[in-house]
Design an enzyme around this catalytic site. Sequence first.
Site, PDB file in Angstrom:
ATOM      1  N   GLY A   1      -6.176  -9.062  -8.129  1.00  0.00           N
ATOM      2  CA  GLY A   1      -5.505 -10.073  -7.300  1.00  0.00           C
ATOM      3  C   GLY A   1      -5.456  -9.632  -5.839  1.00  0.00           C
TER       4      GLY A   1
ATOM      5  NE  ARG B   1      -6.904 -11.169 -12.009  1.00  0.00           N
ATOM      6  CZ  ARG B   1      -5.956 -10.412 -11.463  1.00  0.00           C
ATOM      7  NH1 ARG B   1      -6.013  -9.102 -11.548  1.00  0.00           N
ATOM      8  NH2 ARG B   1      -4.943 -10.965 -10.809  1.00  0.00           N
TER       9      ARG B   1
ATOM     10  CG  ASP C   1      -2.458  -2.924 -13.658  1.00  0.00           C
ATOM     11  OD1 ASP C   1      -3.141  -3.761 -13.033  1.00  0.00           O
ATOM     12  OD2 ASP C   1      -1.588  -3.250 -14.482  1.00  0.00           O
TER      13      ASP C   1
ATOM     14  CB  THR D   1      -1.140  -4.791  -6.695  1.00  0.00           C
ATOM     15  OG1 THR D   1      -0.348  -5.689  -7.497  1.00  0.00           O
ATOM     16  CG2 THR D   1      -0.526  -3.403  -6.820  1.00  0.00           C
TER      17      THR D   1
ATOM     18  CG  ASP E   1       2.044  -7.447  -9.670  1.00  0.00           C
ATOM     19  OD1 ASP E   1       2.300  -8.467  -9.016  1.00  0.00           O
ATOM     20  OD2 ASP E   1       1.309  -7.449 -10.671  1.00  0.00           O
TER      21      ASP E   1
ATOM     22  CG  ASP F   1       2.086  -3.131 -11.078  1.00  0.00           C
ATOM     23  OD1 ASP F   1       1.478  -2.744 -10.061  1.00  0.00           O
ATOM     24  OD2 ASP F   1       1.551  -3.878 -11.926  1.00  0.00           O
TER      25      ASP F   1
ATOM     26  NE  ARG G   1      -1.204  -8.604 -14.304  1.00  0.00           N
ATOM     27  CZ  ARG G   1      -2.411  -8.903 -13.873  1.00  0.00           C
ATOM     28  NH1 ARG G   1      -3.138  -9.752 -14.538  1.00  0.00           N
ATOM     29  NH2 ARG G   1      -2.888  -8.349 -12.781  1.00  0.00           N
TER      30      ARG G   1
HETATM   31  O1  F6P Z   1      -1.426  -8.554 -10.148  1.00  0.00           O
HETATM   32  C1  F6P Z   1      -1.158  -9.456  -9.133  1.00  0.00           C
HETATM   33  C2  F6P Z   1      -0.811 -10.804  -9.693  1.00  0.00           C
HETATM   34  O2  F6P Z   1      -0.573 -11.686  -8.633  1.00  0.00           O
HETATM   35  C3  F6P Z   1       0.335 -10.820 -10.678  1.00  0.00           C
HETATM   36  O3  F6P Z   1       1.593 -10.811 -10.044  1.00  0.00           O
HETATM   37  C4  F6P Z   1       0.063 -12.085 -11.445  1.00  0.00           C
HETATM   38  O4  F6P Z   1       0.608 -12.045 -12.729  1.00  0.00           O
HETATM   39  C5  F6P Z   1      -1.432 -12.102 -11.530  1.00  0.00           C
HETATM   40  O5  F6P Z   1      -1.900 -11.336 -10.434  1.00  0.00           O
HETATM   41  C6  F6P Z   1      -2.040 -13.476 -11.474  1.00  0.00           C
HETATM   42  O6  F6P Z   1      -3.400 -13.348 -11.625  1.00  0.00           O
HETATM   43  P1  F6P Z   1      -4.449 -14.529 -11.439  1.00  0.00           P
HETATM   44  O7  F6P Z   1      -4.558 -14.815  -9.983  1.00  0.00           O
HETATM   45  O8  F6P Z   1      -5.732 -13.971 -11.977  1.00  0.00           O
HETATM   46  O9  F6P Z   1      -3.918 -15.689 -12.196  1.00  0.00           O
END
Ligand code: F6P
Length: 329
Positions: A10, A78, A109, A132, A134, A136, A178
Amino acid sequence: MRIGVFCSGGDAPGMNACVRSVVRTALSAEQEVVGIRRGYQGLLDEDFHRPTGGGILMTARCVSNIVQRGGTILGSSRSPEFRTGAGQQKAAAILKKHGIDALVPIGGDGTFAGAIALRRFWAGRVIGCPGTIDNDLCGTDYTIGFSTAVATAVDAVDKLRDTAASHDMMFLVEVMGRHNGSIAIYTALAAGAECACVPETPTDIPSLIERLQELKLRGKRSIVMIVAEGDEMGGAAVLNEKLRTAGCPFETRTVTLGHVQRGGSPTPADRILATRLGEFAVMSLLAGKTGGMAGDVAGKLEITPFEATIGTHHHPPEDLMRLVDVMSI
Ligand code: F6P
């Protein structure tokens, strides 16, 4: 040394500032930099940033005027293909083909799990930067993008509070993160929310109802409840349904902030963190370090092995969780 830099997973505000820092630090140290577009997938596709004039080597001008921009000029993704052993072997061969000796992956991560996997097939050096929203990852107090995401969420909650107060209403506001309640806790504290529901602590409907009734008796007319998307009870919509069924004493509305938290111009804190960590990552590579993430722990820059950054849960500080409750009486 030829250093490859890329963003993965992300996007997060401040990734551009980090790319800029990596490029300019490397060039200042008379090293070469290749910008890999769209993360691991871009590597597999040999999709490199190409400055006008040809070639794949980045110049200082490639990163002009980006310190203030959200998103990432390199793009991100991703990559399911890279998750396979065959994909990782292919990536290693491509790095060799282009003479890339070292990598600076910027991400979270999944990005670092990818770096661990890649190192089974590739002998180059890898030092990552935590990008990120997050917050985390272990090995850094803050990740690049977290400060901006919290600022965006707080701004939204401030606006919702106006409506909540005007209509004697309760808002359940779902924020990202997440598997982690950091964005929720920091947002709740900064925006003066009455409750925060996060995956790190059990969310119990009868206790929440009791708390809401108590707050109503104390004269509270509007409520803001911040819900981490990863709360074990579910998101804001699920929680809202359960609270209503259990006799919530306030009229409720739900708002999911979603990807709005990932965008926007990075805060000064994110820009500075990104710039410091980008420089530290490159200098660490040049000093022979590999296999870890650059982080800021209590003001000191450190490298933490990738395995340790993602091996255990990064808890939001407990005193902040407690303060949300103390401040909401
Ligand atoms: O890891 C960053 C993040 O924004 C999380 O907070 C969230 O759950 C996820 O990515 C959303 O991912 P995507 O954009 O692939 O839906």
